[in-house]
Scaffold this motif. Structure first.
Motif, mmCIF file in Angstrom:
data_model
loop_
_atom_site.group_PDB
_atom_site.id
_atom_site.type_symbol
_atom_site.label_atom_id
_atom_site.label_comp_id
_atom_site.label_asym_id
_atom_site.label_seq_id
_atom_site.Cartn_x
_atom_site.Cartn_y
_atom_site.Cartn_z
ATOM 1 N N ASN A 1 0.852 -1.186 0.000
ATOM 2 C CA ASN A 1 0.000 0.000 0.000
ATOM 3 C C ASN A 1 0.891 1.239 0.000
ATOM 4 O O ASN A 1 1.754 1.385 0.868
ATOM 5 C CB ASN A 1 -0.921 0.029 1.228
ATOM 6 C CG ASN A 1 -1.919 -1.113 1.223
ATOM 7 O OD1 ASN A 1 -2.374 -1.527 0.159
ATOM 8 N ND2 ASN A 1 -2.264 -1.621 2.398
ATOM 9 N N VAL A 2 0.662 2.108 -0.955
ATOM 10 C CA VAL A 2 1.436 3.342 -1.059
ATOM 11 C C VAL A 2 0.487 4.530 -0.947
ATOM 12 O O VAL A 2 -0.465 4.653 -1.723
ATOM 13 C CB VAL A 2 2.217 3.412 -2.388
ATOM 14 C CG1 VAL A 2 2.931 4.756 -2.514
ATOM 15 C CG2 VAL A 2 3.220 2.272 -2.471
ATOM 16 N N ASN A 3 0.739 5.393 0.024
ATOM 17 C CA ASN A 3 0.010 6.646 0.140
ATOM 18 C C ASN A 3 0.847 7.748 -0.490
ATOM 19 O O ASN A 3 1.921 8.088 0.010
ATOM 20 C CB ASN A 3 -0.279 6.976 1.604
ATOM 21 C CG ASN A 3 -1.354 6.073 2.192
ATOM 22 O OD1 ASN A 3 -2.295 5.709 1.492
ATOM 23 N ND2 ASN A 3 -1.217 5.715 3.457
ATOM 24 N N ALA A 4 0.360 8.276 -1.598
ATOM 25 C CA ALA A 4 1.050 9.355 -2.298
ATOM 26 C C ALA A 4 0.016 10.092 -3.142
ATOM 27 O O ALA A 4 -0.658 9.476 -3.975
ATOM 28 C CB ALA A 4 2.177 8.809 -3.171
ATOM 29 N N GLN A 5 -0.129 11.393 -2.924
ATOM 30 C CA GLN A 5 -1.118 12.157 -3.673
ATOM 31 C C GLN A 5 -0.583 12.442 -5.071
ATOM 32 O O GLN A 5 0.399 13.163 -5.236
ATOM 33 C CB GLN A 5 -1.437 13.474 -2.956
ATOM 34 C CG GLN A 5 -2.502 14.294 -3.668
ATOM 35 C CD GLN A 5 -2.991 15.451 -2.837
ATOM 36 O OE1 GLN A 5 -3.507 15.253 -1.740
ATOM 37 N NE2 GLN A 5 -2.828 16.664 -3.338
ATOM 38 N N THR B 1 -4.360 6.912 -2.643
ATOM 39 C CA THR B 1 -4.123 5.561 -2.146
ATOM 40 C C THR B 1 -3.933 4.603 -3.315
ATOM 41 O O THR B 1 -4.746 4.576 -4.234
ATOM 42 C CB THR B 1 -5.298 5.086 -1.275
ATOM 43 O OG1 THR B 1 -5.476 6.007 -0.201
ATOM 44 C CG2 THR B 1 -4.997 3.705 -0.695
ATOM 45 N N HIS B 2 -2.855 3.825 -3.250
ATOM 46 C CA HIS B 2 -2.539 2.882 -4.326
ATOM 47 C C HIS B 2 -2.259 1.526 -3.680
ATOM 48 O O HIS B 2 -1.261 1.359 -2.966
ATOM 49 C CB HIS B 2 -1.324 3.376 -5.115
ATOM 50 C CG HIS B 2 -1.401 4.831 -5.477
ATOM 51 N ND1 HIS B 2 -1.999 5.287 -6.625
ATOM 52 C CD2 HIS B 2 -0.984 5.936 -4.791
ATOM 53 C CE1 HIS B 2 -1.929 6.600 -6.667
ATOM 54 N NE2 HIS B 2 -1.314 7.029 -5.559
ATOM 55 N N GLU B 3 -3.133 0.574 -3.907
ATOM 56 C CA GLU B 3 -3.044 -0.742 -3.280
ATOM 57 C C GLU B 3 -2.695 -1.794 -4.333
ATOM 58 O O GLU B 3 -3.368 -1.904 -5.354
ATOM 59 C CB GLU B 3 -4.356 -1.094 -2.592
ATOM 60 C CG GLU B 3 -4.754 -0.109 -1.493
ATOM 61 C CD GLU B 3 -6.072 -0.464 -0.836
ATOM 62 O OE1 GLU B 3 -6.682 -1.461 -1.288
ATOM 63 O OE2 GLU B 3 -6.473 0.226 0.106
ATOM 64 N N ILE B 4 -1.635 -2.540 -4.053
ATOM 65 C CA ILE B 4 -1.146 -3.560 -4.981
ATOM 66 C C ILE B 4 -1.105 -4.909 -4.269
ATOM 67 O O ILE B 4 -0.629 -5.006 -3.124
ATOM 68 C CB ILE B 4 0.266 -3.221 -5.500
ATOM 69 C CG1 ILE B 4 0.308 -1.798 -6.061
ATOM 70 C CG2 ILE B 4 0.722 -4.232 -6.545
ATOM 71 C CD1 ILE B 4 -0.584 -1.581 -7.247
ATOM 72 N N ILE B 5 -1.568 -5.944 -4.925
ATOM 73 C CA ILE B 5 -1.465 -7.317 -4.408
ATOM 74 C C ILE B 5 -0.607 -8.119 -5.376
ATOM 75 O O ILE B 5 -0.932 -8.239 -6.558
ATOM 76 C CB ILE B 5 -2.852 -7.968 -4.257
ATOM 77 C CG1 ILE B 5 -3.701 -7.190 -3.245
ATOM 78 C CG2 ILE B 5 -2.705 -9.426 -3.827
ATOM 79 C CD1 ILE B 5 -5.112 -7.734 -3.086
ATOM 80 N N ILE B 6 0.512 -8.638 -4.861
ATOM 81 C CA ILE B 6 1.452 -9.404 -5.679
ATOM 82 C C ILE B 6 1.346 -10.875 -5.290
ATOM 83 O O ILE B 6 1.497 -11.227 -4.110
ATOM 84 C CB ILE B 6 2.895 -8.914 -5.464
ATOM 85 C CG1 ILE B 6 3.009 -7.435 -5.851
ATOM 86 C CG2 ILE B 6 3.879 -9.750 -6.265
ATOM 87 C CD1 ILE B 6 4.360 -6.836 -5.551
ATOM 88 N N GLN B 7 1.084 -11.721 -6.255
ATOM 89 C CA GLN B 7 1.058 -13.158 -5.995
ATOM 90 C C GLN B 7 2.505 -13.652 -5.900
ATOM 91 O O GLN B 7 3.253 -13.621 -6.862
ATOM 92 C CB GLN B 7 0.312 -13.889 -7.109
ATOM 93 C CG GLN B 7 -1.138 -13.445 -7.266
ATOM 94 C CD GLN B 7 -1.947 -13.599 -5.985
ATOM 95 O OE1 GLN B 7 -1.837 -14.605 -5.279
ATOM 96 N NE2 GLN B 7 -2.764 -12.601 -5.680
ATOM 97 N N SER B 8 2.902 -14.082 -4.717
ATOM 98 C CA SER B 8 4.290 -14.479 -4.476
ATOM 99 C C SER B 8 4.351 -15.477 -3.334
ATOM 100 O O SER B 8 3.588 -15.371 -2.361
ATOM 101 C CB SER B 8 5.145 -13.251 -4.140
ATOM 102 O OG SER B 8 6.426 -13.626 -3.673
ATOM 103 N N LYS B 9 5.268 -16.436 -3.431
ATOM 104 C CA LYS B 9 5.495 -17.414 -2.366
ATOM 105 C C LYS B 9 6.595 -16.966 -1.405
ATOM 106 O O LYS B 9 7.083 -17.776 -0.616
ATOM 107 C CB LYS B 9 5.886 -18.768 -2.967
ATOM 108 C CG LYS B 9 4.790 -19.462 -3.747
ATOM 109 C CD LYS B 9 5.293 -20.820 -4.226
ATOM 110 C CE LYS B 9 4.233 -21.564 -5.018
ATOM 111 N NZ LYS B 9 4.742 -22.877 -5.497
ATOM 112 N N PHE B 10 6.973 -15.702 -1.474
ATOM 113 C CA PHE B 10 8.080 -15.229 -0.648
ATOM 114 C C PHE B 10 7.858 -15.559 0.832
ATOM 115 O O PHE B 10 8.755 -16.061 1.510
ATOM 116 C CB PHE B 10 8.266 -13.719 -0.823
ATOM 117 C CG PHE B 10 9.453 -13.166 -0.081
ATOM 118 C CD1 PHE B 10 10.678 -13.022 -0.714
ATOM 119 C CD2 PHE B 10 9.360 -12.796 1.251
ATOM 120 C CE1 PHE B 10 11.778 -12.525 -0.041
ATOM 121 C CE2 PHE B 10 10.449 -12.298 1.947
ATOM 122 C CZ PHE B 10 11.665 -12.155 1.295
#
Length: 394
Positions: free
Chosen positions: A159-163, A177-186
């Motif tokens: 989640n990145v908060n940046a206007q 608000t910029h919300e990203i979901i990355i599919q990863s097995k990390f």
């Protein structure tokens, strides 16, 4: 009067439509994204994802670390620096013996990894390229980004908060608000790595395999039926021992279905820890290692014969007993992987006087200073014997 009433009603409807439009338009600008600006914010989100994936890749290859501590070299006593040089880049040891003989840990907590990924995204998000939009007449301004990362087993949330303000001709939009979901097995790989390390830390299973290899590939205890000294070249013994470690450590695996055992003997190399991901262990001869052999005379390891001395000839034969004591230290790289992702970390394996090291008494970063002069000196008695257990003046 009827016509006037109709005009008033129409005016009210028109005013209502205008007010509604203004309210909806204001809501679209502040709370949503007009269609013409969607590519701008989609590009920003894609850039966030690219930076986060780069951070995950870097953390996976560096044992969970993104920002490395200053490099600390090893010494002649302990040749292990704070990082293992693996294919040209440094991977911090999760456990190693420093140049001054202190055992150290460098295992990052998951919260630390999340913070470092967030920092990485914040620092590099300014590199996002919007030239294609500038060339189309867009005007874009960026606020200071603040990122938060949450690592799950099979996904990573960023989640990145940046206007970000974008305008084109008479239209404009703002999104914060910029919300990203990355599919990863990390997260899953990190958990497997932590479980494997904790098992090694408590059970010393790598050291036990090293001791077995030592007994198989090097002279430790035995008797050679001969009236002549039994002699080994020290460097050849060390070289053969390293060859054995390469083969045996490389054959290790965790309990799972990512391999096929060729025969019953291969079960010896299976470590009792269940996993559904591929895990490998490796050691290479060109990695730093320490092999010290007590009982060796420089370049030679000699077993002197017994039975050819006066008073023993009556036994009718000669034999050459030998007993050598080994101190062995070498690195092992543990890798959890699939076709797309990787998590790896190295540890130093320590065999002390032919025995696996017993538990780990380690320090993270701060070392306690100990003044050995504070302890009173005491007398001790030392008895020395020859290889027939007869007392010897020494």
């Amino acid at each position: 009067k009827g016509q006037l009433a109709i005009i008033i009603i129409l005016a009210i409807i028109i005013v209502g439509i205008v007010v509604t439009y203004l309210l909806v338009r204001e809501n679209i600008i502040v709370g949503g994204v007009p269609a013409e600006f969607q590519p701008v914010y989609a590009s920003y989100s894609a850039c966030i994802e690219d930076k986060a994936r780069a951070a995950l890749d870097l953390a996976g290859t560096q044992g969970g670390h993104i920002y490395l501590e200053p490099f600390i070299p090893g010494s002649d006593y302990a040749p292990f620096s704070s990082q293992l040089n693996f294919m040209g880049f440094g991977v911090p040891y999760w456990f190693y013996e420093s140049g001054n003989g202190v055992l150290k840990e460098q295992v990052p907590a998951k919260t630390q990894i999340e913070q470092e990924i967030a920092q990485y995204v914040e620092e590099r998000i300014a590199d996002c390229n919007f030239e294609q939009f500038y060339s189309q007449g867009f005007s874009i301004t960026f606020g200071e980004p603040k990122a938060a990362v949450s690592i799950q087993d099979t996904q990573v949330n960023v989640n990145v908060n940046a206007q970000i303000s974008a305008s084109l001709e008479d239209s404009s939009a703002v999104k914060s608000t910029h919300e990203i979901i990355i599919q990863s097995k990390f997260g899953k790989f990190y958990n497997i790595a932590s479980e494997t390390y904790n098992k090694e830390k408590s059970e010393s299973f790598l050291e036990k395999y090293a001791v077995d290899t030592m007994n198989l590939y090097a002279p430790v205890d035995g008797v050679d039926i001969s009236c002549a000294p039994k002699i080994w070249q020290t460097n050849q013994v060390v070289d053969r021992l390293k060859d054995g470690l390469v083969a045996n450590i490389g054959a290790l695996k965790l309990t799972g279905d990512y391999y096929t055992l060729n025969n019953k003997v291969d079960e010896y190399f299976v470590i009792d820890q269940q996993t559904d991901e591929a895990v490998s262990f490796s050691y290479f001869k060109d990695w730093p290692a320490k092999v010290e052999i007590a009982g060796a005379s420089g370049e030679l390891m000699i077993a002197e014969p017994v039975g050819n001395k006066e008073g023993l000839g009556i036994m009718g034969f000669c034999y050459a007993p030998y007993h050598f004591v080994y101190d062995i230290s070498f690195p092992v790289m543990v890798r959890i992987y699939d076709t797309e992702e990787l998590f790896q970390f190295p540890v130093v394996v320590i065999v002390d006087k032919n025995l696996p090291r017993n538990g780990l008494n380690v320090t993270s970063k701060l070392e306690e200073e100990v003044d050995i002069c504070q302890f009173n000196t005491q007398d001790i008695t030392v008895n020395v014997y020859d290889n027939t257990l007869s007392p010897t003046n020494a």
